[in-house]
Design a protein around this motif. Structure first.
Motif, PDB file in Angstrom:
ATOM      1  N   PRO A  41      35.603   3.791  24.353  1.00 37.08           N
ATOM      2  CA  PRO A  41      36.704   3.170  23.625  1.00 37.08           C
ATOM      3  C   PRO A  41      37.727   4.228  23.194  1.00 37.08           C
ATOM      4  O   PRO A  41      37.356   5.340  22.853  1.00 37.08           O
ATOM      5  N   GLU A  42      38.985   3.854  23.228  1.00 35.58           N
ATOM      6  CA  GLU A  42      40.026   4.761  22.747  1.00 35.58           C
ATOM      7  C   GLU A  42      40.492   4.212  21.414  1.00 35.58           C
ATOM      8  O   GLU A  42      41.147   3.167  21.346  1.00 35.58           O
ATOM      9  N   VAL A  43      40.091   4.906  20.352  1.00 36.50           N
ATOM     10  CA  VAL A  43      40.328   4.400  19.006  1.00 36.50           C
ATOM     11  C   VAL A  43      40.723   5.534  18.069  1.00 36.50           C
ATOM     12  O   VAL A  43      40.481   6.700  18.367  1.00 36.50           O
ATOM     13  N   SER A  44      41.299   5.159  16.928  1.00 32.85           N
ATOM     14  CA  SER A  44      41.709   6.170  15.958  1.00 32.85           C
ATOM     15  C   SER A  44      40.542   6.478  15.020  1.00 32.85           C
ATOM     16  O   SER A  44      39.530   5.774  15.008  1.00 32.85           O
ATOM     17  N   GLU A  45      40.703   7.512  14.206  1.00 34.91           N
ATOM     18  CA  GLU A  45      39.635   7.906  13.287  1.00 34.91           C
ATOM     19  C   GLU A  45      39.303   6.757  12.334  1.00 34.91           C
ATOM     20  O   GLU A  45      38.131   6.463  12.083  1.00 34.91           O
ATOM     21  N   VAL A  46      40.318   6.103  11.811  1.00 30.10           N
ATOM     22  CA  VAL A  46      40.046   5.036  10.840  1.00 30.10           C
ATOM     23  C   VAL A  46      39.320   3.856  11.509  1.00 30.10           C
ATOM     24  O   VAL A  46      38.478   3.212  10.905  1.00 30.10           O
ATOM     25  N   ASP A  47      39.619   3.629  12.783  1.00 33.73           N
ATOM     26  CA  ASP A  47      38.890   2.567  13.508  1.00 33.73           C
ATOM     27  C   ASP A  47      37.395   2.887  13.576  1.00 33.73           C
ATOM     28  O   ASP A  47      36.549   1.998  13.430  1.00 33.73           O
ATOM     29  N   VAL A  48      37.092   4.169  13.813  1.00 33.85           N
ATOM     30  CA  VAL A  48      35.687   4.576  13.929  1.00 33.85           C
ATOM     31  C   VAL A  48      34.983   4.396  12.586  1.00 33.85           C
ATOM     32  O   VAL A  48      33.885   3.837  12.511  1.00 33.85           O
ATOM     33  N   ILE A  49      35.654   4.843  11.518  1.00 30.20           N
ATOM     34  CA  ILE A  49      35.066   4.712  10.176  1.00 30.20           C
ATOM     35  C   ILE A  49      34.795   3.238   9.882  1.00 30.20           C
ATOM     36  O   ILE A  49      33.697   2.856   9.453  1.00 30.20           O
ATOM     37  N   ARG A  50      35.811   2.388  10.135  1.00 30.39           N
ATOM     38  CA  ARG A  50      35.634   0.965   9.815  1.00 30.39           C
ATOM     39  C   ARG A  50      34.523   0.344  10.657  1.00 30.39           C
ATOM     40  O   ARG A  50      33.764  -0.484  10.177  1.00 30.39           O
ATOM     41  N   HIS A  51      34.406   0.766  11.888  1.00 29.99           N
ATOM     42  CA  HIS A  51      33.364   0.250  12.779  1.00 29.99           C
ATOM     43  C   HIS A  51      31.980   0.523  12.178  1.00 29.99           C
ATOM     44  O   HIS A  51      31.155  -0.373  12.043  1.00 29.99           O
ATOM     45  N   TYR A  52      31.749   1.779  11.786  1.00 31.08           N
ATOM     46  CA  TYR A  52      30.401   2.124  11.308  1.00 31.08           C
ATOM     47  C   TYR A  52      30.116   1.561   9.916  1.00 31.08           C
ATOM     48  O   TYR A  52      29.001   1.152   9.617  1.00 31.08           O
ATOM     49  N   VAL A  53      31.151   1.534   9.061  1.00 27.78           N
ATOM     50  CA  VAL A  53      30.935   0.951   7.730  1.00 27.78           C
ATOM     51  C   VAL A  53      30.616  -0.537   7.880  1.00 27.78           C
ATOM     52  O   VAL A  53      29.706  -1.064   7.242  1.00 27.78           O
ATOM     53  N   ARG A  54      31.340  -1.210   8.770  1.00 27.56           N
ATOM     54  CA  ARG A  54      31.096  -2.638   8.973  1.00 27.56           C
ATOM     55  C   ARG A  54      29.667  -2.870   9.498  1.00 27.56           C
ATOM     56  O   ARG A  54      28.947  -3.737   9.017  1.00 27.56           O
ATOM     57  N   LEU A  55      29.261  -2.039  10.460  1.00 27.41           N
ATOM     58  CA  LEU A  55      27.890  -2.178  10.984  1.00 27.41           C
ATOM     59  C   LEU A  55      26.865  -1.995   9.865  1.00 27.41           C
ATOM     60  O   LEU A  55      25.900  -2.739   9.752  1.00 27.41           O
ATOM     61  N   SER A  56      27.094  -1.001   9.003  1.00 28.70           N
ATOM     62  CA  SER A  56      26.131  -0.729   7.931  1.00 28.70           C
ATOM     63  C   SER A  56      26.053  -1.908   6.974  1.00 28.70           C
ATOM     64  O   SER A  56      25.020  -2.175   6.383  1.00 28.70           O
TER      65      SER A  56
END
Ligand SMILES: *Cc1c(COP(=O)(O)O)cnc(C)c1O
Length: 512
Positions: A41-56
């Motif tokens: 995936p080509e994503v920004s830093e904030v996208d990555v943070i939101r992805h993992y926080v949402r998963l948690s």
């Protein structure tokens, strides 16, 4: 799932990394190391943070809400335990280090052995096993080694009450014993008549959980111990429910010869998702030399010392303080690792799950003797409170004072066609983790509730009200329960398919 997954918000050219300019000569990677076919995936830093926080946050844990999973003891895990486990003096040591350079770690292990001995009344403890079931296997291997050491080879059977956890018969057969099931009586105790009928010189021992998995204290524990001992067998204690007795009764004094502790249940270390756990085993004097090792002993203890009072070393050290040099006093306090004389061997690499040992040690030190007893008392009080709030609405097969948990007999009988599974799934809509269901096996449609001591009356009331509401719904609108849960990220699963063919990763849609 309604929110987009990280692959779906990918946008060509977007990048989350900002690396410094390269200041070394560029060198191509060896052939075969670069794969062009990976669709990352080509994503920004904030996208990555939101992805993992949402998963948690999709995950439900005891830090998020009430988790009354019977038998599993999902009590709050104090965060100070984590702080202690991360101290560099612990976290940055290595099991291959010379014992002289890790005396702090050995002191923690030694004192934990001593605390567990004090709480249980046993003569010696090994911290090696990695979980409760592993402790059972260890304990049964010790029982087998004991009988073999006496040349007693007739004993081929292990007696196990029908209310026992499934790991008990599993541990037994892994040790080559045959499991013989012993019935429970109408009050939920071991049926003494049935036990008597099975006691003979082929019995290696009996595995007793007390309080048992019905949440009931076996009222005949002393007679059970006598019966088993009188035919030459040993009494194994499944200590998973020790959180109801801690600071109140010592299993060794109840007649147990060997017991495992579940540090991840009783002593508050986290254990969601399968570990790591810790299942130390305590034994009476006659079994001490069979323990797995290494165990931690005072450096000056004579060879073969595995347990018994530690004062000896302390006194010696005190005598010498001031009289000789300080180094000498320190030497007297020094610890070393030792293998018991007839040890069944190692059951785990190195010294057990050391990180878990630190957390359990911290829990014991923070609460102290009074605090540990209070924890047991509050666990029992909370369970009895909830049981009384629910027993007029849900069937209660064994109506007597419970210990730290209790077992209901399924949905109200008026709710036709509604099963325990439906009640459990509907609880998720109310924001609660469901209790343990369909265990113990001797209760039809069992709902096994363990609130633990760390919950407030407000939380217990909220849970009781949800359960009462669900009982009403079960009668008025059974389909609401059959199709539950409704508000979770995934709704009712086909459990067989989820277990046999789990979808564990996101697969990109085919592009053709
Ligand atoms: C949890 C439990 C076990 C097994 O312990 P693990 O640490 O999960 O291996 C055994 N007996 C009882 C009664 C339990 O509740």
């Amino acid at each position: 799932m309604t929110e987009p997954l990280i692959f779906e918000i990918s946008s060509p050219g977007r990048c989350g990394a900002s690396l410094p300019a390269c200041d070394v000569p560029r060198t191509p990677l060896p052939a075969g190391m670069v794969r062009d076919d990976l669709s990352l995936p080509e994503v920004s830093e904030v996208d990555v943070i939101r992805h993992y926080v949402r998963l948690s946050q999709l995950n439900y844990g005891v830090d998020k809400g009430f988790y009354p999973l019977g038998s599993c003891t999902m009590k709050y895990n104090p965060k100070v335990n984590e702080v202690a486990a991360r101290l560099p003096g612990f976290a940055r040591t290595h099991p291959y280090q010379d014992p002289d350079s890790v005396q702090g770690n050995l002191t923690l292990m030694f004192e934990l052995q001593e605390y567990l001995k004090e709480l249980s009344g046993f003569a010696a403890v090994s911290l090696q096993p990695a979980a409760g079931a592993h402790g059972e296997l260890t304990g049964v291997l010790i029982i087998r080694a004991y009988h073999q050491s006496r040349g007693d080879s007739k004993r081929t059977k292990m007696l196990i009450p029908d209310s026992a956890h499934g790991t008990n018969p599993a541990s037994t057969s892994m040790c080559g014993y045959t499991t013989v099931e012993i019935k429970s009586d109408a009050r939920g105790n071991v049926d003494l008549e049935d036990l008597r009928a099975h006691c003979d010189d082929t019995v290696a021992g009996l595995m007793l959980t007390n309080p048992n998995t019905l949440g009931l204290f076996d009222e005949h524990v002393l007679e059970i111990a006598d019966l088993v001992h009188s035919c030459g067998g040993l009494l194994y204690g499944d200590g998973a429910n020790f959180n109801a007795l801690m600071g109140i009764a010592k299993p060794a004094q109840l007649g147990f010869d060997v017991m495992h502790f579940n540090l991840h249940k009783t002593f508050s270390t986290p254990h969601g998702g399968g570990g790591p756990g810790s299942g130390p085993v305590g034994v009476s004097q006659r079994l001490a030399q069979f323990l797995p090792g290494p165990i931690v002993v005072p450096a000056m203890a004579e060879d073969g010392w595995v347990g018994g009072p530690a004062e000896h070393a302390d006194e010696h050290a005190e005598e010498h303080t001031g009289k000789h040099t300080e180094e000498h006093a320190e030497e007297c306090h020094a610890l070393r690792l030792a293998m018991p004389k007839h040890s069944i061997g190692r059951v785990k690499s190195f010294y057990g799950n050391f990180g878990v040992l630190i957390k359990a040690y911290t829990y014991i030190r923070v609460l102290g003797a009074e605090g540990l007893r209070q924890a047991s008392q509050d666990a029992v009080l909370n369970a009895n409170y909830l049981m009384h709030r629910l027993k007029d609405v849900y069937p209660l097969p064994y109506d007597r004072t419970c210990m730290h948990e209790f077992v209901l007999g399924g949905p109200p009988p008026e709710a036709e066609g509604v099963h325990t599974m439906d009640v459990a799934k509907r609880l998720m809509d109310y924001g609660f983790h469901p209790p343990t269901v369909y265990f113990p096996l001797i209760v039809h449609e069992a709902i096994m509730i363990e609130p633990t001591e760390t919950e407030s009356k407000a939380t217990l009331d909220a849970f009781a009200e949800a359960m009462i509401k669900i009982a009403e719904e079960a009668v008025i609108d059974p389909d609401l329960l059959h199709s539950a849960p409704h508000v979770t990220p995934v709704t009712r699963l086909d459990e067989t398919r989820a277990a046999r063919r789990p979808r564990l990763r996101w697969v990109p849609p085919r592009q053709d």
